[in-house]
Motif scaffolding. Structure first.
Motif, PDB file in Angstrom:
ATOM      1  N   MET A 100       7.737  25.807 -18.928  1.00  0.00           N
ATOM      2  CA  MET A 100       7.478  25.427 -20.310  1.00  0.00           C
ATOM      3  C   MET A 100       8.415  26.156 -21.262  1.00  0.00           C
ATOM      4  O   MET A 100       8.700  27.345 -21.080  1.00  0.00           O
ATOM      5  CB  MET A 100       6.043  25.783 -20.684  1.00  0.00           C
ATOM      6  N   VAL A 101       8.852  25.440 -22.279  1.00  0.00           N
ATOM      7  CA  VAL A 101       9.565  26.081 -23.393  1.00  0.00           C
ATOM      8  C   VAL A 101       8.908  25.627 -24.687  1.00  0.00           C
ATOM      9  O   VAL A 101       8.376  24.514 -24.777  1.00  0.00           O
ATOM     10  CB  VAL A 101      11.074  25.750 -23.408  1.00  0.00           C
ATOM     11  N   GLU A 102       8.931  26.522 -25.658  1.00  0.00           N
ATOM     12  CA  GLU A 102       8.354  26.196 -26.957  1.00  0.00           C
ATOM     13  C   GLU A 102       9.469  26.110 -27.980  1.00  0.00           C
ATOM     14  O   GLU A 102      10.233  27.058 -28.166  1.00  0.00           O
ATOM     15  CB  GLU A 102       7.333  27.263 -27.355  1.00  0.00           C
ATOM     16  N   LEU A 103       9.541  24.960 -28.639  1.00  0.00           N
ATOM     17  CA  LEU A 103      10.580  24.710 -29.639  1.00  0.00           C
ATOM     18  C   LEU A 103       9.910  24.561 -30.997  1.00  0.00           C
ATOM     19  O   LEU A 103       8.713  24.264 -31.061  1.00  0.00           O
ATOM     20  CB  LEU A 103      11.319  23.411 -29.273  1.00  0.00           C
ATOM     21  N   PRO A 104      10.666  24.737 -32.076  1.00  0.00           N
ATOM     22  CA  PRO A 104      10.049  24.465 -33.383  1.00  0.00           C
ATOM     23  C   PRO A 104       9.728  22.971 -33.492  1.00  0.00           C
ATOM     24  O   PRO A 104      10.510  22.130 -33.055  1.00  0.00           O
ATOM     25  CB  PRO A 104      11.134  24.887 -34.382  1.00  0.00           C
ATOM     26  N   LEU A 105       8.585  22.676 -34.064  1.00  0.00           N
ATOM     27  CA  LEU A 105       8.135  21.275 -34.158  1.00  0.00           C
ATOM     28  C   LEU A 105       8.908  20.576 -35.274  1.00  0.00           C
ATOM     29  O   LEU A 105       8.758  20.939 -36.444  1.00  0.00           O
ATOM     30  CB  LEU A 105       6.633  21.254 -34.456  1.00  0.00           C
ATOM     31  N   PRO A 106       9.736  19.586 -34.931  1.00  0.00           N
ATOM     32  CA  PRO A 106      10.489  18.907 -35.998  1.00  0.00           C
ATOM     33  C   PRO A 106       9.542  18.178 -36.951  1.00  0.00           C
ATOM     34  O   PRO A 106       8.527  17.615 -36.512  1.00  0.00           O
ATOM     35  CB  PRO A 106      11.358  17.905 -35.229  1.00  0.00           C
ATOM     36  N   GLU A 107       9.886  18.208 -38.216  1.00  0.00           N
ATOM     37  CA  GLU A 107       9.074  17.505 -39.212  1.00  0.00           C
ATOM     38  C   GLU A 107       8.986  16.031 -38.837  1.00  0.00           C
ATOM     39  O   GLU A 107       9.966  15.440 -38.369  1.00  0.00           O
ATOM     40  CB  GLU A 107       9.738  17.651 -40.582  1.00  0.00           C
ATOM     41  N   GLY A 108       7.840  15.443 -39.035  1.00  0.00           N
ATOM     42  CA  GLY A 108       7.692  14.018 -38.770  1.00  0.00           C
ATOM     43  C   GLY A 108       7.411  13.680 -37.314  1.00  0.00           C
ATOM     44  O   GLY A 108       7.335  12.501 -36.953  1.00  0.00           O
ATOM     45  N   THR A 109       7.282  14.708 -36.463  1.00  0.00           N
ATOM     46  CA  THR A 109       6.954  14.435 -35.053  1.00  0.00           C
ATOM     47  C   THR A 109       5.591  13.743 -34.985  1.00  0.00           C
ATOM     48  O   THR A 109       4.633  14.197 -35.605  1.00  0.00           O
ATOM     49  CB  THR A 109       6.875  15.759 -34.247  1.00  0.00           C
ATOM     50  N   PRO A 110       5.476  12.635 -34.243  1.00  0.00           N
ATOM     51  CA  PRO A 110       4.180  11.961 -34.149  1.00  0.00           C
ATOM     52  C   PRO A 110       3.123  12.872 -33.519  1.00  0.00           C
ATOM     53  O   PRO A 110       3.458  13.731 -32.686  1.00  0.00           O
ATOM     54  CB  PRO A 110       4.448  10.754 -33.241  1.00  0.00           C
ATOM     55  N   GLU A 111       1.874  12.700 -33.923  1.00  0.00           N
ATOM     56  CA  GLU A 111       0.773  13.486 -33.350  1.00  0.00           C
ATOM     57  C   GLU A 111       0.435  12.877 -31.980  1.00  0.00           C
ATOM     58  O   GLU A 111      -0.578  12.200 -31.791  1.00  0.00           O
ATOM     59  CB  GLU A 111      -0.429  13.452 -34.305  1.00  0.00           C
TER      60      GLU A 111
END
Ligand SMILES: Cc1cc2nc3c(=O)[nH]c(=O)nc-3n(C[C@H](O)[C@H](O)[C@H](O)COP(=O)(O)OP(=O)(O)OC[C@H]3O[C@@H](n4cnc5c(N)ncnc54)[C@H](O)[C@@H]3O)c2cc1C
Length: 398
Positions: free
Chosen positions: A193-204
């Motif tokens: 697993m890697v954790e990336l910053p959540l891009p704005e507008g990413t669908p839920e």
């Protein structure tokens, strides 16, 4: 004999989410409860992940009066979409499930959940929380009832209680001390697993991709503004990638999900950012012996595929509190046997499905064609066990 002795209706070993929820459900019905955990702080340190709470768990936490405190920490997910190797897809939409209690699942940091539960427990006069305390052994025997030998710092403590609950995780020491035989199935494909910053507008939405090699790569928006990318890795392929360097992992993930290429290039640069989790199905031969019962991961370790370990644990806590309260209030006989009879077959069916999936293990048991994986467990993910949700109405909020 210990230097300190205490008594309780129920002593719960393990102050993870399962143990704390059980303690609160019992205390609010007037039971004397002792919670023991070897950690010094229940809401600090410990696992850093943010599990998805399924709609039935949200319904439970709402009935307990805890959901409002957790929502601000949470990240909602409204759909689970699964792509097949041909580019087609199927979608599980929480809002479209008849009888569903919430139109979303919610990722909540475990530490936030522990904090909310601990605050609520501290308001209960019948609860005693013993942190920094570990189990040395069981006293007594099944026929007469187990007690606990504990150690807090240098002080030995003995607890006598009507029921002893092992909620001490998938490698439960209490389960071993009671001599309950346990089968452990290790998934040989690590969850990388890697954790990336959540891009704005990413669908839920959780999105699961199957690439040409049949591998599973999933993207999940989770709490604290992160996008988790999970690869159920082939061990040999992963070993080669580790030898080649972090760029090879970026390429592998971007190959499965091309839309991640730029995000990975900008945000994944060292192996310290990579989390490798080895999951197990843990299946004890019994969930109880004498007055000792198992709860949560100690009763049933599962793989994180389907996001159900915590949700199953909360379902256990509801049933277990119901039977233990009935035993105290109405003399209900054999409460631990009733708990096991209701929960174990349901949970084991879920475990069997996980063990049969070739994307999780290179030697699956009773292999099934693993297309439509999420469809196969949609009911578990959205509705939970039908016998359990009506019990939420019996839960008191304070
Ligand atoms: C990467 C990852 C992602 C996950 N995602 C999800 C998800 O999306 N949804 C979901 O439902 N589940 C998920 N899970 C699973 C979920 O986190 C676990 O099922 C859940 O935390 C189990 O709770 P528990 O209380 O049973 O056990 P634990 O959280 O393991 O708690 C056990 C407690 O017992 C204490 N303890 C242990 N031994 C002793 C001892 N000898 N004496 C005293 N105390 C002791 C420990 O300190 C700990 O506090 C995920 C798990 C992982 C690893």
């Amino acid at each position: 004999m210990g230097d300190e002795t205490s008594q309780a209706d129920c002593c719960i070993v393990g102050g993870g989410p399962a143990g704390l929820v059980l303690a609160l459900l019992l205390a609010r019905r007037g039971r004397d409860v002792t919670v023991v955990d070897r950690r010094e702080h229940l809401a600090q340190g410990g696992p850093a992940h943010a599990p998805f709470l399924s709609p039935p768990s949200l319904d439970l936490l709402q009935h307990m009066g805890l959901l409002d405190a957790l929502e601000p920490y949470g990240q909602r997910v409204r759909q689970v979409r699964e792509y097949d190797t041909m580019g087609g897809h199927s979608t599980l939409d929480y809002a479209s499930v008849p009888g569903g209690s919430y139109p979303y699942a919610l990722s909540v940091p475990l530490r936030a959940m522990a904090g909310a539960l601990q605050d609520a427990l501290l308001r209960e006069p019948t609860v005693r929380i013993m942190t920094g305390t570990s189990v040395q052994g069981l006293t007594g025997e099944p026929a007469t009832g187990y007690g606990l030998d504990l150690r807090r710092g240098d002080t030995p403590v003995r607890v006598e209680s009507r029921f002893v609950i092992g909620s001490d995780g998938k490698f439960s020491a209490l389960r071993d001390m009671a001599g309950i035989e346990t089968e452990v199935f290790a998934f040989d494909r690590p969850a990388v697993m890697v954790e990336l910053p959540l891009p704005e507008g990413t669908p839920e939405r959780i999105t699961a991709h199957r690439d040409h090699e049949g591998a599973l790569v999933a993207t999940m928006p989770v709490a604290e503004g992160k996008l988790t990318v999970l690869w159920a890795a082939d061990p040999d392929a992963y070993r080669r990638i580790k030898e080649s360097g972090i760029g090879a992992l970026r390429s592998r993930l971007a190959h499965a999900v091309p839309a991640l290429t730029d995000l990975l290039a900008a945000n994944l640069s060292t192996w310290e950012q990579v989390i490798e989790v080895h999951h197990h199905v843990v299946r004890p031969a019994h969930w109880h012996r004498g007055n000792l019962g198992l709860l949560g991961d100690s009763a049933h370790g599962v793989h994180s595929f389907g996001a159900q370990g915590l949700n199953l644990a909360l379902g256990d806590a509801v049933v277990l509190s119901d039977v233990l309260n009935s035993a105290a209030e109405k003399g209900f006989p054999e409460p631990l046997a009733a708990y096991e009879a209701l929960r174990r077959p349901y949970v084991e069916r879920f475990q069997q499905l996980q063990q049969s999936l070739a994307v999780l293990s290179s030697s699956p048991r009773q292999p099934v064609r693993d297309s439509g994986m999420y469809a196969a467990i949609a009911e578990v993910m959205t509705l939970g066990q039908p016998e359990v949700t009506p019990l939420h109405a019996l839960v008191t909020s304070a």
